[in-house]
Design an enzyme around this catalytic site. Structure first.
Site, PDB file in Angstrom:
ATOM      1  N   SER A  21       2.124  16.994  31.636  1.00  0.00           N
ATOM      2  CA  SER A  21       2.392  16.484  33.329  1.00  0.00           C
ATOM      3  C   SER A  21       2.558  15.095  33.321  1.00  0.00           C
ATOM      4  O   SER A  21       1.515  14.177  32.779  1.00  0.00           O
ATOM      5  CB  SER A  21       2.054  17.517  34.199  1.00  0.00           C
ATOM      6  OG  SER A  21       2.325  17.198  35.333  1.00  0.00           O
TER       7      SER A  21
ATOM      8  N   TYR B 230      -5.524  21.672  38.952  1.00  0.00           N
ATOM      9  CA  TYR B 230      -4.608  20.674  37.425  1.00  0.00           C
ATOM     10  C   TYR B 230      -4.543  19.033  37.104  1.00  0.00           C
ATOM     11  O   TYR B 230      -4.108  19.455  35.382  1.00  0.00           O
ATOM     12  CB  TYR B 230      -3.025  20.661  38.851  1.00  0.00           C
ATOM     13  CG  TYR B 230      -1.994  21.079  37.969  1.00  0.00           C
ATOM     14  CD1 TYR B 230      -1.394  22.407  37.077  1.00  0.00           C
ATOM     15  CD2 TYR B 230      -0.867  19.565  37.628  1.00  0.00           C
ATOM     16  CE1 TYR B 230       0.642  21.914  36.231  1.00  0.00           C
ATOM     17  CE2 TYR B 230       0.284  19.883  36.511  1.00  0.00           C
ATOM     18  CZ  TYR B 230       0.759  21.110  36.775  1.00  0.00           C
ATOM     19  OH  TYR B 230       1.754  20.639  35.458  1.00  0.00           O
TER      20      TYR B 230
END
Ligand code: NAD
Length: 256
Positions: A139, A152
């Site tokens: 990401s 995350y």
């Protein structure tokens, strides 16, 4: 380009980005093992129209023994595993001091440790056959942070570090390992965050506009199809010297 005769496993491919990637690989001729929760029936039917072998394994990737069973199943079904796409992932949003330890553990297990387990289990077969492609869906949050996403961001930074290590350990082989770093993609994972923003006034269009304008200068979502296309390129011979890359596809997010 054709992937005829190649086989792929895409984790978390019953939805979103993983499905976009799995569909593109099947369309290019690869046999594909899908993975993820929910009824796989419609997804299997969708991908089988390309004429390759498409199967589903319901492993929970937070469980290493289930990852091992899934990789064995793919190798058995297809006679080997050439392409591994580590995509399964979850999100939880909260300030660090209120971040539930159980959510931290789940995100690290699913978004980071599963990538290590799948790679360590798939790599020996790739080495034996002398070819392989590992694509880790990280990401932009593997390269920069946002508030409220401690687990995350930590997991995705870890995925990029792991990607570089595996790229070095396979550097003299025909196996490559790279990471994709998407910005916002409109999937169920992001829809939850839009819904949470719209909770006060129910204005989903405003919530969506604000989400994009805070981070993504293009003001447009990245699509699973675009990420499928980039994965296909990384599987090509033209990409055989792309090694250890963290390739952002982010509408300009990281250019700021
Ligand atoms: P999604 O929620 O649409 O899909 C997630 C997939 O993972 C589903 O198939 C789900 O069943 C599966 N899954 C979840 N937990 C699992 C588990 N324990 N075991 C097996 N499968 C499991 O999400 P998405 O947005 O498509 O996200 C896919 C990946 O892309 C994730 O790693 C995510 O972090 C990453 N990503 C997403 C975005 C975005 O904007 N959507 C941006 C950057 C990176």
């Amino acid at each position: 380009m054709t992937l005829n005769g190649k086989s792929a496993l895409v984790t978390g491919s019953t939805s979103g980005i993983g499905l976009g990637i799995a569909r593109r690989l099947a369309e290019a001729g690869a046999d594909v093992m899908l993975n993820g929760f929910g009824d796989p029936g419609p997804v299997l039917a969708d991908l089988r129209r390309f004429g390759t072998r498409v199967e589903h394994h319901g492993a929970d990737v937070s469980r290493p023994e289930q990852i091992a069973e899934m990789i064995e199943a793919a190798e058995r079904a297809f006679g080997g595993l050439d392409i591994l796409v580590n995509n399964a992932g979850i999100q939880h949003v909260a300030p660090v001091e209120a971040f539930p330890a159980e959510r931290w553990d789940a995100i690290i297990a699913i978004n980071l440790s599963s990538v290590y387990h799948a790679i360590r289990l798939a790599l020996p077969g790739m080495r034996r056959r002398g070819w392989g492609r590992i694509v880790n869906v990280a990401s932009v949050h593997g390269l920069v942070a946002s508030a409220q996403k401690a687990a995350y961001v930590a997991a995705k930074h870890g995925v990029i570090g792991l990607t570089k290590v595996v790229a070095l350990e396979t550097a003299t082989t025909a196996i490559t390992c790279n990471a994709l770093c998407p910005g916002w993609v409109l999937t169920p994972l992001v829809q939850q965050q839009i819904d949470a923003r719209a909770q006060a006034d129910g204005d989903l269009a405003r919530a969506r506009r604000e989400l994009l304008s805070e981070k993504q200068p293009s003001l447009e979502f990245v699509t699973p199809e675009q990420l499928g296309e980039l994965t296909l390129f990384l599987c090509s011979e033209a990409a055989s010297q792309v090694r250890g890359a963290a390739w952002n596809v982010d509408g300009g997010w990281l250019a700021q």
